[in-house]
Design a protein around this motif. Structure first.
Motif, mmCIF file in Angstrom:
data_model
loop_
_atom_site.group_PDB
_atom_site.id
_atom_site.type_symbol
_atom_site.label_atom_id
_atom_site.label_comp_id
_atom_site.label_asym_id
_atom_site.label_seq_id
_atom_site.Cartn_x
_atom_site.Cartn_y
_atom_site.Cartn_z
ATOM 1 N N ALA A 138 -4.693 97.373 85.248
ATOM 2 C CA ALA A 138 -4.743 96.425 86.362
ATOM 3 C C ALA A 138 -5.830 95.382 86.143
ATOM 4 O O ALA A 138 -5.656 94.194 86.466
ATOM 5 N N GLU A 139 -6.948 95.796 85.570
ATOM 6 C CA GLU A 139 -8.048 94.867 85.301
ATOM 7 C C GLU A 139 -7.632 93.813 84.287
ATOM 8 O O GLU A 139 -7.907 92.618 84.460
ATOM 9 N N GLN A 172 -4.542 92.875 83.595
ATOM 10 C CA GLN A 172 -3.514 92.029 84.197
ATOM 11 C C GLN A 172 -4.138 90.979 85.116
ATOM 12 O O GLN A 172 -3.759 89.808 85.090
ATOM 13 N N ASP A 218 -2.341 95.833 77.462
ATOM 14 C CA ASP A 218 -3.165 96.128 78.629
ATOM 15 C C ASP A 218 -3.602 97.590 78.621
ATOM 16 O O ASP A 218 -2.770 98.513 78.538
#
Length: 597
Positions: A358-359, A361, A441
């Motif tokens: 998530a970071e 992205q 990612d």
């Protein structure tokens, strides 16, 4: 004259009367007589008795007991942190060791005491050396009582001697900690950081790659070796323009020669490992674990495509917060032919960190939006109809501007640009390239020639952040900066004092962490599920950082007071948090009162 209780009985009841009795001599014999009756003592409250005593004491010309009016408070001193650090300082035998190195020299400064004060200042309220000289009266140390306090020039002279004994001191600390903390150096972490200068005249300060985003300032580089638990064992100070990879031979030499480590695994980042360094590690008998940047050629698109199915990965530990998969070396591009000639078998482990996905992205999306905003600004500038001043932009200059703004954050491959060479500029995202990039990612690749199981390799590299945490703590809490010294030796001594302070901080954290981990193992054996889960949850939330421990200990003060004609320190009562910490450290509670001589 003295008080006496006279007891009488009336109708099965006993009465007690407080009387004043006087002794006198008559015909050579001592007799007593009652000179006053103060009534039934059982009818007096405790407060009434106290007031009576205080009233009688007003007639004393020299009261040896005193009242609250005879208590004077002058201020307080830091006691909790010095109390604990002093014990650990003595366990390390630092005063004796420092004095032994200086025994054949004419030294007019108490180097050990000044060093201890400087270390305590870093842990309590970091200041300049002049600031320490003004602050030292706020510090309680038994050695400071009844003697002149050190001045700023004492601290500077002590730093000069301290820097000379750095290597011997680090070896002494390592040998002592090996016994005290049962250290077994099978893994060692190495990292490098930079710290910028306020001044400009130190020979060590050079302009170089700034990890603090201050390229305008000259800096020094600091290499740090730490244990898996974060205990610093050695450091080196380099000029500010030194390359990371050139510092590794010094670290290897420290381990093999100064600490006489025969075999261990060296953990570092890819930028530090060259073929020359690999050979140096091999000659020293060390193995290695290194990490590759996810965009490096080793983490190829083919590799990520083939291993994008996360069901093939193994969760790390009970929490499963990290996934890993050992992959064949043939799947990874060889760096060069020399590596294939190694005696040790090289292994590769691909890792996936779900939390980092998530970071990554979010970072990419923000960069894409910033690039689009800049492209939109350029488009509007081109479409303006009013005549422009200066040279008319060419198609080439516009495309160079587009390339520059897209390359700043590596966004060029994520956009398709359409420009007619005049005023029309359009673009769209290249979703195929973005989807391909998304495979990276949360991914990173590890390379090792160690014999450790794959999960231990991943855990070891994950713990490399212990070195990063050490640098962060030294800079933020211990306050390495600002560095004003221009004398090279004093810059090195300043760094040494900061590392020493961090050693004590981390030592406290390690002991507390070990205690909690032992309690967790005990709790896991509880048979009742509800009780076990409840206790485990409480224990897992009870970890304390070294900084938190120091903050709790600093609540304990030595209050400087005078009661009648006696000067003393009253030690503030430790709370439950302080009692818990002292219990874990196996230290007794401090005394309630210290009498000043």
């Amino acid at each position: 004259m003295f008080p006496r209780i006279i007891t009488t009985k009336r109708k099965d009841r006993t009465y007690r009367y407080l009387t004043l009795v006087e002794s006198y001599r008559e015909n050579g014999k001592i007799k007593q007589r009652q000179v006053g009756n103060l009534g039934n003592i059982d009818l007096y409250s405790q407060e009434e008795i106290r007031r009576l005593i205080d009233k009688l004491r007003e007639f004393l010309h020299d009261d040896p007991y005193g009242t609250t009016q005879d208590l004077t408070t002058y201020g307080d001193k830091h006691y909790g942190i010095p109390y604990v650090v002093n014990v650990f300082w003595d366990r390390l035998g630092l005063t004796e060791f420092i004095n032994s190195l200086l025994k054949d020299r004419q030294v007019e400064v108490d180097v050990a005491l000044c060093t201890k004060i400087l270390v305590l200042n870093r842990l309590i309220a970091p200041k300049s050396k002049l600031g320490v000289a003004r602050w030292v009266h706020r510090l309680y140390l038994e050695e400071l009582e009844g003697r002149p306090l050190p001045d700023v020039h004492h601290f500077y002279r002590a730093m000069d001697y301290l820097e000379e004994m750095k290597d011997a001191l680090e070896r002494h600390l390592y040998l002592q900690l090996t016994d005290l903390l049962s250290l077994k150096l099978t893994l060692v972490f190495y990292d490098l950081t930079s710290s910028y200068f306020e001044g400009t005249h130190c020979p060590l300060s050079k302009h170089g790659y700034s990890r603090e985003h201050r390229p305008d300032r000259p800096q020094i580089n600091i290499g740090l070796l730490v244990t898996p638990e974060g205990i610093p064992i050695a450091h080196q100070v380099f000029e500010g323009n030194v390359a990371d990879k050139t510092t590794v031979p010094d670290a290897i030499k420290v381990l093999s020669e100064r600490f006489e480590v025969g075999e261990c695994v060296f953990v570092g980042d890819r930028g530090m490992i060259t073929q020359d360094n690999l050979r140096a590690l091999k000659e020293a008998g060390f193995r290695y674990i290194v990490g590759f940047h996810k965009r490096g050629r080793e983490v190829s698109d083919q590799l990520l495509e083939e291993y994008q199915d996360l069901s093939q990965y193994t969760p790390l530990g009970e929490e499963g917060s990290l996934l890993y998969k050992e992959i064949p070396a043939a799947k990874v591009p060889a760096e060069d032919a020399a590596e294939n000639e190694e005696d040790y078998l090289v292994r590769y482990i691909l890792c996936h960190n779900p939390a980092k996905v998530a970071e990554d992205q979010a970072f990419r999306e923000q960069a894409l939006q910033e690039a689009e905003a800049q492209l939109q600004h350029l488009k509007e500038w081109l479409e303006k109809e009013e005549p422009r001043r200066g040279r008319k932009p060419t198609a080439k200059s516009i495309m160079l501007k587009v390339a520059d703004l897209l390359n700043r954050k590596g966004m060029a491959r994520f956009f398709d640009i359409d420009y007619d060479g005049n005023k029309r500029l359009n673009w769209q995202r290249n979703q195929t390239a973005i989807d391909k990039e998304s495979l990276r990612d949360g991914k990173f690749l590890l390379k090792t020639n160690s014999l450790l199981p794959a999960d231990q390799v991943v855990t070891a590299y994950k713990n490399l952040m212990q070195a990063e945490n050490a640098f962060r703590e030294i800079k933020d809490f211990i306050r390495l900066r600002p560095i004003y010294h221009y004398n090279e030796h004093r810059v090195r001594a300043h760094v040494l004092i900061c590392v020493l302070a961090y050693l004590f901080e981390q030592w406290l954290e390690v002991l507390y962490r070990r205690h909690v981990e032992n309690e967790i193992q005990r709790a896991k054996s509880i048979t009742d599920n509800e009780t076990r889960e409840k206790e485990l949850k409480q224990l897992k939330s009870s970890y304390r950082s070294g900084r938190r421990i120091l903050e709790e200990l600093d609540e304990i003060k030595a209050v400087d007071q005078q009661f009648i004609d006696k000067r003393l320190y009253s030690i503030t009562l430790p709370g439950e948090a302080q009692k818990k910490i002292l219990g874990v450290l196996e230290l007794p509670l401090p005394p309630k009162v210290l009498v000043k001589e």
